[in-house]
Design a protein around this motif. Sequence first.
Motif, PDB file in Angstrom:
ATOM      1  N   LYS A   1     -27.466   6.556 -45.520  1.00  0.00           N
ATOM      2  CA  LYS A   1     -28.683   6.783 -46.293  1.00  0.00           C
ATOM      3  C   LYS A   1     -28.386   6.572 -47.769  1.00  0.00           C
ATOM      4  O   LYS A   1     -27.288   6.836 -48.247  1.00  0.00           O
ATOM      5  N   SER A   2     -29.389   6.083 -48.481  1.00  0.00           N
ATOM      6  CA  SER A   2     -29.156   5.707 -49.874  1.00  0.00           C
ATOM      7  C   SER A   2     -30.422   5.953 -50.682  1.00  0.00           C
ATOM      8  O   SER A   2     -31.535   5.814 -50.179  1.00  0.00           O
ATOM      9  N   GLY A   3     -30.218   6.306 -51.961  1.00  0.00           N
ATOM     10  CA  GLY A   3     -31.339   6.432 -52.881  1.00  0.00           C
ATOM     11  C   GLY A   3     -31.645   5.143 -53.613  1.00  0.00           C
ATOM     12  O   GLY A   3     -32.521   5.100 -54.487  1.00  0.00           O
ATOM     13  N   SER A   4     -30.906   4.088 -53.262  1.00  0.00           N
ATOM     14  CA  SER A   4     -31.125   2.795 -53.925  1.00  0.00           C
ATOM     15  C   SER A   4     -32.432   2.141 -53.470  1.00  0.00           C
ATOM     16  O   SER A   4     -32.965   2.450 -52.411  1.00  0.00           O
ATOM     17  N   TYR A   5     -32.907   1.231 -54.320  1.00  0.00           N
ATOM     18  CA  TYR A   5     -34.099   0.407 -54.064  1.00  0.00           C
ATOM     19  C   TYR A   5     -35.369   1.242 -53.955  1.00  0.00           C
ATOM     20  O   TYR A   5     -36.312   0.870 -53.270  1.00  0.00           O
ATOM     21  N   GLU A   6     -35.385   2.383 -54.688  1.00  0.00           N
ATOM     22  CA  GLU A   6     -36.582   3.203 -54.792  1.00  0.00           C
ATOM     23  C   GLU A   6     -37.178   3.096 -56.195  1.00  0.00           C
ATOM     24  O   GLU A   6     -38.117   3.815 -56.525  1.00  0.00           O
ATOM     25  N   SER A   7     -36.601   2.227 -57.015  1.00  0.00           N
ATOM     26  CA  SER A   7     -37.118   1.971 -58.363  1.00  0.00           C
ATOM     27  C   SER A   7     -37.090   0.466 -58.615  1.00  0.00           C
ATOM     28  O   SER A   7     -36.454  -0.290 -57.870  1.00  0.00           O
ATOM     29  N   PHE A   8     -37.782   0.042 -59.674  1.00  0.00           N
ATOM     30  CA  PHE A   8     -37.956  -1.392 -59.952  1.00  0.00           C
ATOM     31  C   PHE A   8     -37.595  -1.671 -61.408  1.00  0.00           C
ATOM     32  O   PHE A   8     -38.001  -0.936 -62.320  1.00  0.00           O
ATOM     33  N   TYR A   9     -36.832  -2.759 -61.615  1.00  0.00           N
ATOM     34  CA  TYR A   9     -36.460  -3.176 -62.972  1.00  0.00           C
ATOM     35  C   TYR A   9     -36.914  -4.612 -63.189  1.00  0.00           C
ATOM     36  O   TYR A   9     -36.532  -5.518 -62.439  1.00  0.00           O
ATOM     37  N   ASP A  10     -37.734  -4.833 -64.209  1.00  0.00           N
ATOM     38  CA  ASP A  10     -38.243  -6.162 -64.532  1.00  0.00           C
ATOM     39  C   ASP A  10     -37.285  -6.845 -65.503  1.00  0.00           C
ATOM     40  O   ASP A  10     -37.149  -6.423 -66.651  1.00  0.00           O
ATOM     41  N   GLN A  11     -36.619  -7.903 -65.033  1.00  0.00           N
ATOM     42  CA  GLN A  11     -35.666  -8.642 -65.879  1.00  0.00           C
ATOM     43  C   GLN A  11     -36.366  -9.552 -66.866  1.00  0.00           C
ATOM     44  O   GLN A  11     -35.716 -10.104 -67.757  1.00  0.00           O
ATOM     45  N   GLN A  12     -37.657  -9.739 -66.706  1.00  0.00           N
ATOM     46  CA  GLN A  12     -38.442 -10.624 -67.577  1.00  0.00           C
ATOM     47  C   GLN A  12     -37.846 -12.023 -67.627  1.00  0.00           C
ATOM     48  O   GLN A  12     -37.825 -12.679 -68.668  1.00  0.00           O
ATOM     49  N   GLY A  13     -37.366 -12.453 -66.453  1.00  0.00           N
ATOM     50  CA  GLY A  13     -36.847 -13.817 -66.326  1.00  0.00           C
ATOM     51  C   GLY A  13     -35.477 -14.039 -66.929  1.00  0.00           C
ATOM     52  O   GLY A  13     -35.004 -15.176 -66.988  1.00  0.00           O
ATOM     53  N   LYS A  14     -34.789 -12.983 -67.354  1.00  0.00           N
ATOM     54  CA  LYS A  14     -33.492 -13.123 -68.012  1.00  0.00           C
ATOM     55  C   LYS A  14     -32.351 -12.765 -67.064  1.00  0.00           C
ATOM     56  O   LYS A  14     -32.504 -11.896 -66.223  1.00  0.00           O
ATOM     57  N   PRO A  15     -31.195 -13.427 -67.231  1.00  0.00           N
ATOM     58  CA  PRO A  15     -30.011 -13.021 -66.450  1.00  0.00           C
ATOM     59  C   PRO A  15     -29.633 -11.594 -66.809  1.00  0.00           C
ATOM     60  O   PRO A  15     -29.920 -11.110 -67.908  1.00  0.00           O
ATOM     61  N   ILE A  16     -28.958 -10.937 -65.878  1.00  0.00           N
ATOM     62  CA  ILE A  16     -28.648  -9.531 -66.099  1.00  0.00           C
ATOM     63  C   ILE A  16     -27.151  -9.247 -66.066  1.00  0.00           C
ATOM     64  O   ILE A  16     -26.676  -8.287 -66.661  1.00  0.00           O
ATOM     65  N   LEU A  17     -26.372 -10.075 -65.366  1.00  0.00           N
ATOM     66  CA  LEU A  17     -24.943  -9.816 -65.220  1.00  0.00           C
ATOM     67  C   LEU A  17     -24.207 -11.133 -65.029  1.00  0.00           C
ATOM     68  O   LEU A  17     -24.688 -12.022 -64.319  1.00  0.00           O
ATOM     69  N   TRP A  18     -23.042 -11.244 -65.678  1.00  0.00           N
ATOM     70  CA  TRP A  18     -22.194 -12.420 -65.530  1.00  0.00           C
ATOM     71  C   TRP A  18     -20.862 -11.990 -64.944  1.00  0.00           C
ATOM     72  O   TRP A  18     -20.302 -10.957 -65.327  1.00  0.00           O
ATOM     73  N   VAL A  19     -20.363 -12.766 -64.007  1.00  0.00           N
ATOM     74  CA  VAL A  19     -19.096 -12.448 -63.346  1.00  0.00           C
ATOM     75  C   VAL A  19     -18.098 -13.566 -63.595  1.00  0.00           C
ATOM     76  O   VAL A  19     -18.433 -14.757 -63.481  1.00  0.00           O
ATOM     77  N   ILE A  20     -16.862 -13.186 -63.921  1.00  0.00           N
ATOM     78  CA  ILE A  20     -15.785 -14.136 -64.218  1.00  0.00           C
ATOM     79  C   ILE A  20     -14.733 -14.070 -63.121  1.00  0.00           C
ATOM     80  O   ILE A  20     -14.341 -12.980 -62.685  1.00  0.00           O
ATOM     81  N   THR A  21     -14.281 -15.240 -62.689  1.00  0.00           N
ATOM     82  CA  THR A  21     -13.134 -15.367 -61.792  1.00  0.00           C
ATOM     83  C   THR A  21     -12.114 -16.258 -62.479  1.00  0.00           C
ATOM     84  O   THR A  21     -12.489 -17.189 -63.196  1.00  0.00           O
ATOM     85  N   ALA A  22     -10.833 -15.998 -62.272  1.00  0.00           N
ATOM     86  CA  ALA A  22      -9.781 -16.820 -62.875  1.00  0.00           C
ATOM     87  C   ALA A  22      -8.650 -17.013 -61.874  1.00  0.00           C
ATOM     88  O   ALA A  22      -8.440 -16.181 -60.996  1.00  0.00           O
TER      89      ALA A  22
END
Length: 348
Positions: free
Chosen positions: A79-100
């Motif tokens: 059971k999880s409390g996730s996905y019970e709220s909403f965040y509008d990114q307004q079309g913008k990226p939110i997170l960048w991930v780096i691999t090396a």
Amino acid sequence: MLKKIALSIVGVLAVLIVWQWELVSYGLMQARGQLRILWNTEPVTEVLADPAYPDSLKRKIELIQEIKRFAIDSLGLDKSGSYESFYDQQGKPILWVITAAEPYQLVGKQWNFPIIGTFSYKGFFEKDWADTTVAELKRAGLDTRMNEVSAWSTLGFLNDPILSSFLDRPEGSLAELIIHELTHGTLFVKNNLEYNENLADFVGEYGAQRFLTQKYGKTSVPYQNYMSTKAFYDRHDDHILRGTRTLDSLYRTFKPATPVVVKDSLKWNMIRQIVESADTIRNEQSQSLVRSIKKRRLSKLNLPNNAYFIGYLTYRKQQNRFREEFDTKFGRNFKRYLTYLKQTYPSL
């Protein structure tokens, strides 16, 4: 006496902050990014009741809630409390991930984090910081890859919101994404990222098929579209993993005395062959997918490097292991399989 203890504690903390300043500053940056998102979320109940939001958006949010209930009730995820709220990114990226990765070995750079352990990638909520880190890694002679991420899991430590970028996905892709992330919140093994991501991919794909079958039926358009796309990407995964093994064999022939110019020539010729030979996996349904993948990767600037292949191994190398174990040892009884995994691999 208490004053001396307090001063001692402050002194120890000061030394730790100076000693681990990079980790501390990174943690503060990540905390700011996460809190900014959580601060600007709206409860799903309010979004669904707000006439300003279109019905198409509300239907996708309701679908996410249905997927979550299915994952908990039918698959047995926690059971999880996730996905019970909403965040509008307004079309913008939110997170960048780096691999090396090393330039002539399929060996990824590892980052160590308190509690959650070792990771072969590093995420950033601030693009400038990600760019600076990539530049530093390149100066150290490493292959690098940076890409935008549409979702992540806080592993149950926080309640993750629905991101507006989720809502552009078709039903099958959306179900796979939500179930993948909920799997991380159910079972996440410290210092074994490859296991965690391969497991979440396996559960996400299996769960999406079961959800689509239950909700729409196997003859439905959502199910057929998902299975057609999945069949293509399964073939593509097999192709890239074969290419990864070939590339690894090439690197093992390199000697310390082999000139860098020779190594580079052999390396990039091999990688280009891997990308170009992706034509062998296409069919009528997947021609556009192949063309879009090749267009991105055949560009001189975007030709994949070792960091890309390391990322593939992280997410896809163990897929057959999970499928075979699930089919042969557990008779495709998913809840029994999940119980076994949770008992065998202690989670955070």
